[in-house]
Design an enzyme around this catalytic site. Structure first.
Site, PDB file in Angstrom:
ATOM      1  N   ARG A   1     -34.203   9.171 -75.730  1.00  0.00           N
ATOM      2  CA  ARG A   1     -34.964   8.223 -74.884  1.00  0.00           C
ATOM      3  C   ARG A   1     -36.427   8.652 -74.800  1.00  0.00           C
ATOM      4  O   ARG A   1     -37.330   7.822 -74.742  1.00  0.00           O
ATOM      5  CB  ARG A   1     -34.328   8.110 -73.488  1.00  0.00           C
ATOM      6  CG  ARG A   1     -35.131   7.263 -72.518  1.00  0.00           C
ATOM      7  CD  ARG A   1     -34.333   6.703 -71.345  1.00  0.00           C
ATOM      8  NE  ARG A   1     -33.385   7.639 -70.778  1.00  0.00           N
ATOM      9  CZ  ARG A   1     -33.687   8.708 -70.036  1.00  0.00           C
ATOM     10  NH1 ARG A   1     -34.942   8.981 -69.772  1.00  0.00           N
ATOM     11  NH2 ARG A   1     -32.747   9.495 -69.551  1.00  0.00           N
TER      12      ARG A   1
ATOM     13  N   TYR B   1     -45.266 -18.245 -74.721  1.00  0.00           N
ATOM     14  CA  TYR B   1     -43.810 -18.262 -74.896  1.00  0.00           C
ATOM     15  C   TYR B   1     -43.144 -18.362 -73.512  1.00  0.00           C
ATOM     16  O   TYR B   1     -43.496 -17.616 -72.585  1.00  0.00           O
ATOM     17  CB  TYR B   1     -43.383 -16.980 -75.629  1.00  0.00           C
ATOM     18  CG  TYR B   1     -41.908 -16.721 -75.584  1.00  0.00           C
ATOM     19  CD1 TYR B   1     -41.005 -17.651 -76.105  1.00  0.00           C
ATOM     20  CD2 TYR B   1     -41.395 -15.562 -75.016  1.00  0.00           C
ATOM     21  CE1 TYR B   1     -39.644 -17.426 -76.059  1.00  0.00           C
ATOM     22  CE2 TYR B   1     -40.036 -15.319 -74.976  1.00  0.00           C
ATOM     23  CZ  TYR B   1     -39.161 -16.261 -75.489  1.00  0.00           C
ATOM     24  OH  TYR B   1     -37.823 -16.040 -75.435  1.00  0.00           O
TER      25      TYR B   1
ATOM     26  N   ASP C   1     -50.652 -11.319 -77.223  1.00  0.00           N
ATOM     27  CA  ASP C   1     -49.352 -11.365 -77.880  1.00  0.00           C
ATOM     28  C   ASP C   1     -49.615 -11.815 -79.315  1.00  0.00           C
ATOM     29  O   ASP C   1     -49.945 -12.970 -79.562  1.00  0.00           O
ATOM     30  CB  ASP C   1     -48.441 -12.350 -77.131  1.00  0.00           C
ATOM     31  CG  ASP C   1     -47.036 -12.410 -77.738  1.00  0.00           C
ATOM     32  OD1 ASP C   1     -46.893 -12.106 -78.946  1.00  0.00           O
ATOM     33  OD2 ASP C   1     -46.095 -12.783 -77.014  1.00  0.00           O
TER      34      ASP C   1
ATOM     35  N   LYS D   1     -39.662 -10.952 -84.744  1.00  0.00           N
ATOM     36  CA  LYS D   1     -40.115 -12.108 -85.530  1.00  0.00           C
ATOM     37  C   LYS D   1     -40.638 -11.659 -86.899  1.00  0.00           C
ATOM     38  O   LYS D   1     -39.897 -11.112 -87.676  1.00  0.00           O
ATOM     39  CB  LYS D   1     -41.144 -12.883 -84.708  1.00  0.00           C
ATOM     40  CG  LYS D   1     -40.677 -13.199 -83.264  1.00  0.00           C
ATOM     41  CD  LYS D   1     -39.469 -14.080 -83.272  1.00  0.00           C
ATOM     42  CE  LYS D   1     -38.838 -14.446 -81.941  1.00  0.00           C
ATOM     43  NZ  LYS D   1     -39.025 -13.685 -80.752  1.00  0.00           N
TER      44      LYS D   1
HETATM   45  N1  PLP Z   1     -43.577 -13.385 -77.602  1.00  0.00           N
HETATM   46  C1  PLP Z   1     -43.389 -14.437 -78.397  1.00  0.00           C
HETATM   47  C2  PLP Z   1     -44.572 -15.184 -78.946  1.00  0.00           C
HETATM   48  C3  PLP Z   1     -42.092 -14.862 -78.708  1.00  0.00           C
HETATM   49  O1  PLP Z   1     -41.912 -15.932 -79.502  1.00  0.00           O
HETATM   50  C4  PLP Z   1     -40.987 -14.149 -78.171  1.00  0.00           C
HETATM   51  C5  PLP Z   1     -39.591 -14.548 -78.452  1.00  0.00           C
HETATM   52  O2  PLP Z   1     -39.325 -15.638 -78.910  1.00  0.00           O
HETATM   53  C6  PLP Z   1     -41.232 -13.058 -77.341  1.00  0.00           C
HETATM   54  C7  PLP Z   1     -42.538 -12.690 -77.083  1.00  0.00           C
HETATM   55  C8  PLP Z   1     -40.112 -12.262 -76.721  1.00  0.00           C
HETATM   56  O3  PLP Z   1     -39.557 -11.402 -77.673  1.00  0.00           O
HETATM   57  P1  PLP Z   1     -38.015 -10.944 -77.727  1.00  0.00           P
HETATM   58  O4  PLP Z   1     -37.199 -12.184 -77.941  1.00  0.00           O
HETATM   59  O5  PLP Z   1     -37.990  -9.989 -78.875  1.00  0.00           O
HETATM   60  O6  PLP Z   1     -37.713 -10.305 -76.417  1.00  0.00           O
END
Ligand code: PLP
Length: 383
Positions: free
Chosen positions: A51, A104, A177, A202
């Site tokens: 961890r 998101y 992001d 992704k």
């Molecule tokens: N940020 C974006 C732009 C996303 O599309 C997503 C998930 O679809 C996330 C964050 C969250 O990521 P995770 O699904 O890996 O927790």
């Protein structure tokens, strides 16, 4: 690691030195939770318990820091775990966070349902409107300005450098992001952002087979707080997940080139289709963010959103393709179609982030573009 090397070289080699003992070209995956001590406190290379640190996770973290141009990266079990850890490190009760109004849905839900109940305040704004951003920043209270560009799903483009200037003047940090663009297409830290977050689930992982997230930033107090919470809260990525993500990243540059060229071709062919009232893709010359995207991105990425006549037609379209499989998520080599209002963005229905039910989102994969075009144009013609 050699920082003067180009992106594609670093994507394959940063943090990936061959195994010194055996010469194994691929560093071993350290499937261990704990490490033997040479006497109490005698840690080999600093490793004590997974961890707190694991060589496979460290190797992913070094790779991510190199690709984003940060000093340090921290890898997590999911994108939301990464975001949550960062926000815990920054925000205190009574602090304010300003978010783009089409981030998101899960990011908005995380703050709205997990951080707001602890006394944080949240508001949203159209990040592509700098006057509105300036007006929405609350001097003294705003601690974080959260940017997603291109945004999800309407593909709005935000001027990272300009938002950073506004936020810094008010004492706030800017978090970008960078999931949609990836560090291959866009480097937020070099544009003035303070922190980059990713859902590595992704494009970085790239094969729809591993969940993960990351926080990348420069060294300093905030980095130390994130490092502590990664260990102290423990939402870390496991060794196998870290290794799969490393493996995906090796081909990131070639995949992003192909995602971008496929999406560009597809978007251009979709413009003017009588069944569509809008094609949202920043690579199209009449997209409102086109010039800005061209200046801060290497190419325009693999995501396209389409607006159809109404919700019923949009649903039928989303359900009627073959190569574009109906599924959540994005950024894998295979093409996916998503109906945001009932899938990725269902959690923000009834909020200012609600996505119109006439919108369908495409994650354009790296298949042959002619097959993809036939699938999409065929489905539209059958409506
Ligand atoms: N940020 C974006 C732009 C996303 O599309 C997503 C998930 O679809 C996330 C964050 C969250 O990521 P995770 O699904 O890996 O927790």
């Amino acid at each position: 690691m050699n920082d003067s090397q180009q992106f594609s070289t670093r994507a394959i080699h940063a943090g990936q030195a061959f195994d010194a003992r055996t010469g194994s070209v691929i560093p071993p995956v350290y499937f261990t939770t704990t490490f033997v001590q040479d006497g109490i406190g005698g840690f080999r290379d600093g490793y004590e318990y997974t961890r707190g640190g694991n060589p496979t996770r460290d190797s992913l973290q070094e790779l991510l820091a190199s690709l984003e141009g940060g000093d340090v990266a921290y890898s997590f079990a999911s994108g939301l775990a990464a975001e949550d850890t960062l926000l815990r490190a920054v925000l205190r009760p009574a602090d304010h966070i300003l978010m783009g109004n089409d981030v998101y849905g899960g990011t908005h839900r995380l703050v709205n349902r997990a951080h707001v109940p602890w006394g944080v305040s949240l508001s949203t704004v159209d990040m592509s409107d700098l006057d509105a951003v300036k007006a929405a920043i609350r001097p003294d209270a705003t601690k974080v300005v959260w940017v997603e560009t291109p945004s999800n799903p309407l593909m709005k483009v935000t001027d990272i450098a300009a938002v950073a200037e506004l936020a810094h003047a008010a004492g706030a940090i800017v978090v970008v992001d960078n999931t949609f663009a990836t560090p291959y297409l866009q480097q937020p830290l070099s544009l003035g952002a303070d922190v980059v977050v990713h859902s590595t689930t992704k494009y970085l992982g790239g094969h729809s087979d591993v969940l993960g997230g990351a926080v990348i930033l420069r060294s300093g107090d905030l980095a130390e707080k994130v490092a502590f919470l990664q260990f102290g809260v423990g939402a870390v990525s496991g060794p196998m997940d870290a290794w799969l993500t490393i493996r995906g990243i090796k081909t990131l540059a070639v995949r992003m080139d192909r995602h971008s060229s496929n999406a560009q071709t597809l978007a251009e062919r979709l413009v003017g289709d009588p069944k569509l009232s809008a094609v949202y893709y920043p690579g199209l010359p009449d997209h409102p963010g086109h010039a800005l995207a061209a200046s801060q991105m290497r190419a325009f990425g693999g995501m396209i959103s389409l607006q159809l006549a109404d919700g019923v037609t949009a649903r039928r379209f989303a359900e009627s393709m073959e190569l574009f499989q109906l599924a959540e998520s994005l950024g894998g080599v295979e093409s996916l179609v998503c109906y945001p209002s009932e899938m990725t963005h269902a959690s923000v229905r009834g909020t200012e982030l609600e996505v119109p039910d006439s919108v369908v989102r495409l994650s354009v994969g790296i298949e042959d573009v002619e097959d993809l075009a036939e699938d999409v144009l065929g489905a539209l013609s059958r409506l």
